[in-house]
Design an enzyme around this catalytic site. Structure first.
Site, PDB file in Angstrom:
ATOM      1  N   GLU A  29       0.851  -1.186   0.000  1.00  0.00           N
ATOM      2  CA  GLU A  29       0.000   0.000   0.000  1.00  0.00           C
ATOM      3  C   GLU A  29       0.887   1.236   0.000  1.00  0.00           C
ATOM      4  OE1 GLU A  29      -0.921  -1.053   4.625  1.00  0.00           O
ATOM      5  OE2 GLU A  29      -2.172  -1.674   2.970  1.00  0.00           O
TER       6      GLU A  29
ATOM      7  N   TYR B 121       5.695   1.263  -9.218  1.00  0.00           N
ATOM      8  CA  TYR B 121       4.939   0.015  -9.102  1.00  0.00           C
ATOM      9  C   TYR B 121       4.208  -0.309 -10.402  1.00  0.00           C
ATOM     10  CZ  TYR B 121       5.954   0.829  -4.174  1.00  0.00           C
ATOM     11  OH  TYR B 121       6.605   1.066  -2.990  1.00  0.00           O
TER      12      TYR B 121
HETATM   13  C1  LIG Z   1       9.886   5.530  -4.852  1.00  0.00           C
HETATM   14  C2  LIG Z   1      11.423   5.389  -4.797  1.00  0.00           C
HETATM   15  C3  LIG Z   1      11.786   4.138  -4.005  1.00  0.00           C
HETATM   16  C4  LIG Z   1      11.912   5.241  -6.254  1.00  0.00           C
HETATM   17  O1  LIG Z   1      13.314   4.992  -6.205  1.00  0.00           O
HETATM   18  P1  LIG Z   1      14.326   5.571  -7.291  1.00  0.00           P
HETATM   19  O2  LIG Z   1      15.628   4.903  -7.099  1.00  0.00           O
HETATM   20  O3  LIG Z   1      14.319   7.055  -7.253  1.00  0.00           O
HETATM   21  O4  LIG Z   1      13.624   5.080  -8.647  1.00  0.00           O
HETATM   22  P2  LIG Z   1      14.320   4.778 -10.074  1.00  0.00           P
HETATM   23  O5  LIG Z   1      15.357   5.795 -10.367  1.00  0.00           O
HETATM   24  O6  LIG Z   1      14.733   3.354 -10.097  1.00  0.00           O
HETATM   25  O7  LIG Z   1      13.093   4.981 -11.060  1.00  0.00           O
HETATM   26  C5  LIG Z   1      12.293   3.887 -11.487  1.00  0.00           C
HETATM   27  C6  LIG Z   1      10.897   4.377 -11.840  1.00  0.00           C
HETATM   28  O8  LIG Z   1      10.264   4.923 -10.677  1.00  0.00           O
HETATM   29  C7  LIG Z   1       9.424   6.014 -11.077  1.00  0.00           C
HETATM   30  N1  LIG Z   1       9.911   7.254 -10.461  1.00  0.00           N
HETATM   31  C8  LIG Z   1      10.971   7.369  -9.626  1.00  0.00           C
HETATM   32  N2  LIG Z   1      11.086   8.648  -9.185  1.00  0.00           N
HETATM   33  C9  LIG Z   1      10.072   9.329  -9.745  1.00  0.00           C
HETATM   34  C10 LIG Z   1       9.643  10.685  -9.666  1.00  0.00           C
HETATM   35  N3  LIG Z   1      10.285  11.582  -8.916  1.00  0.00           N
HETATM   36  N4  LIG Z   1       8.525  11.039 -10.351  1.00  0.00           N
HETATM   37  C11 LIG Z   1       7.850  10.155 -11.102  1.00  0.00           C
HETATM   38  N5  LIG Z   1       8.230   8.848 -11.227  1.00  0.00           N
HETATM   39  C12 LIG Z   1       9.312   8.454 -10.558  1.00  0.00           C
HETATM   40  C13 LIG Z   1       9.493   6.087 -12.591  1.00  0.00           C
HETATM   41  O9  LIG Z   1       8.501   5.208 -13.099  1.00  0.00           O
HETATM   42  C14 LIG Z   1      10.864   5.501 -12.843  1.00  0.00           C
HETATM   43  O10 LIG Z   1      10.979   4.976 -14.121  1.00  0.00           O
HETATM   44  P3  LIG Z   1      11.598   5.938 -15.298  1.00  0.00           P
HETATM   45  O11 LIG Z   1      12.974   6.300 -14.848  1.00  0.00           O
HETATM   46  O12 LIG Z   1      11.559   5.052 -16.498  1.00  0.00           O
HETATM   47  O13 LIG Z   1      10.699   7.139 -15.366  1.00  0.00           O
HETATM   48  C15 LIG Z   1      12.091   6.662  -4.211  1.00  0.00           C
HETATM   49  O14 LIG Z   1      11.575   7.797  -4.856  1.00  0.00           O
HETATM   50  C16 LIG Z   1      11.886   6.833  -2.709  1.00  0.00           C
HETATM   51  O15 LIG Z   1      12.615   6.261  -1.897  1.00  0.00           O
HETATM   52  N6  LIG Z   1      10.885   7.631  -2.332  1.00  0.00           N
HETATM   53  C17 LIG Z   1      10.636   7.932  -0.915  1.00  0.00           C
HETATM   54  C18 LIG Z   1      10.164   6.711  -0.178  1.00  0.00           C
HETATM   55  C19 LIG Z   1       8.901   6.119  -0.768  1.00  0.00           C
HETATM   56  O16 LIG Z   1       7.994   6.825  -1.167  1.00  0.00           O
HETATM   57  N7  LIG Z   1       8.825   4.775  -0.789  1.00  0.00           N
HETATM   58  C20 LIG Z   1       7.720   4.044  -1.347  1.00  0.00           C
HETATM   59  C21 LIG Z   1       6.561   3.955  -0.448  1.00  0.00           C
HETATM   60  S1  LIG Z   1       6.746   2.763   0.838  1.00  0.00           S
END
Ligand SMILES: CC(C)(COP(=O)(O)OP(=O)(O)OC[C@H]1O[C@@H](n2cnc3c(N)ncnc32)[C@H](O)[C@@H]1OP(=O)(O)O)[C@@H](O)C(=O)NCCC(=O)NCCS
Length: 153
Positions: free
Chosen positions: A105, A117
């Site tokens: 979630e 996701y």
């Molecule tokens: C969500 C999270 C884990 C993504 O990690 P990340 O290492 O930045 O993600 P990636 O660089 O591997 O990106 C993979 C995909 O995620 C999505 N994404 C990541 N950051 C994004 C942003 N700022 N806006 C929109 N999409 C995003 C995109 O689909 C991306 O694919 P793309 O590069 O082809 O557009 C990171 O933003 C985070 O830690 N956020 C805070 C904690 C959180 O919200 N955790 C999840 C809920 S429990």
């Protein structure tokens, strides 16, 4: 290049620092300790790059299902593909352990996580109204199917 290692008590302080940097309701030290020591269904891993903690994840394995409880990438390492690496690792682990589903979630406003996701073919299965505090917000439930459960009568 990225390694996934079981979390140890020595990692807790750094995990909490990342929690506080990225979440409006961060997990506390007590919550992380409970995952490590009190919950036999819980698995906690840190993601490292060249020895540096760049993120972490927590999931529960219950009755053929993974529940992804928390996934985080430290702010300065975001948008470099680590979240995607983490998803591949989770899917691989779930498959290896014979899981049928992965469930999670997420806050409705968390567009980054929801995009991640969806990119990995999770689909929405429901909404929990006003599930989160500070700020109050709905939770969106996502599911990923690894293998269809047997349809026995
Ligand atoms: C969500 C999270 C884990 C993504 O990690 P990340 O290492 O930045 O993600 P990636 O660089 O591997 O990106 C993979 C995909 O995620 C999505 N994404 C990541 N950051 C994004 C942003 N700022 N806006 C929109 N999409 C995003 C995109 O689909 C991306 O694919 P793309 O590069 O082809 O557009 C990171 O933003 C985070 O830690 N956020 C805070 C904690 C959180 O919200 N955790 C999840 C809920 S429990």
């Amino acid at each position: 290049m990225y390694t996934f290692e079981k979390m140890t008590p020595a990692d807790i302080e750094e995990v909490i620092a990342i929690e506080q940097a990225i979440f409006s309701s961060p997990w506390t030290t007590g919550m992380v300790r409970a995952e490590l020591f009190d919950n036999p269904f819980s698995f906690s891993f840190v993601i490292r790059y060249l020895g540096q903690m760049v993120g972490y994840l927590f999931f529960w394995e219950v009755a053929g299902e993974f529940h992804l409880m928390n996934l985080a990438v430290a702010p300065k390492y975001q948008r470099q593909g680590i979240g995607a690496e983490a998803m591949k690792w989770i899917l691989g682990m779930a498959q290896k352990r014979g899981m049928h589903f992965i469930l999670l979630e997420v806050r409705a406003s968390n567009t980054a996580a929801r995009s991640l996701y969806r990119k990995f073919n999770f689909y929405e299965v429901g909404v929990r109204k006003k599930y989160y505090d500070t700020p109050t917000e709905d939770a969106i439930l996502y599911q990923y199917d690894l293998s269809p459960p047997l349809k026995t009568p």
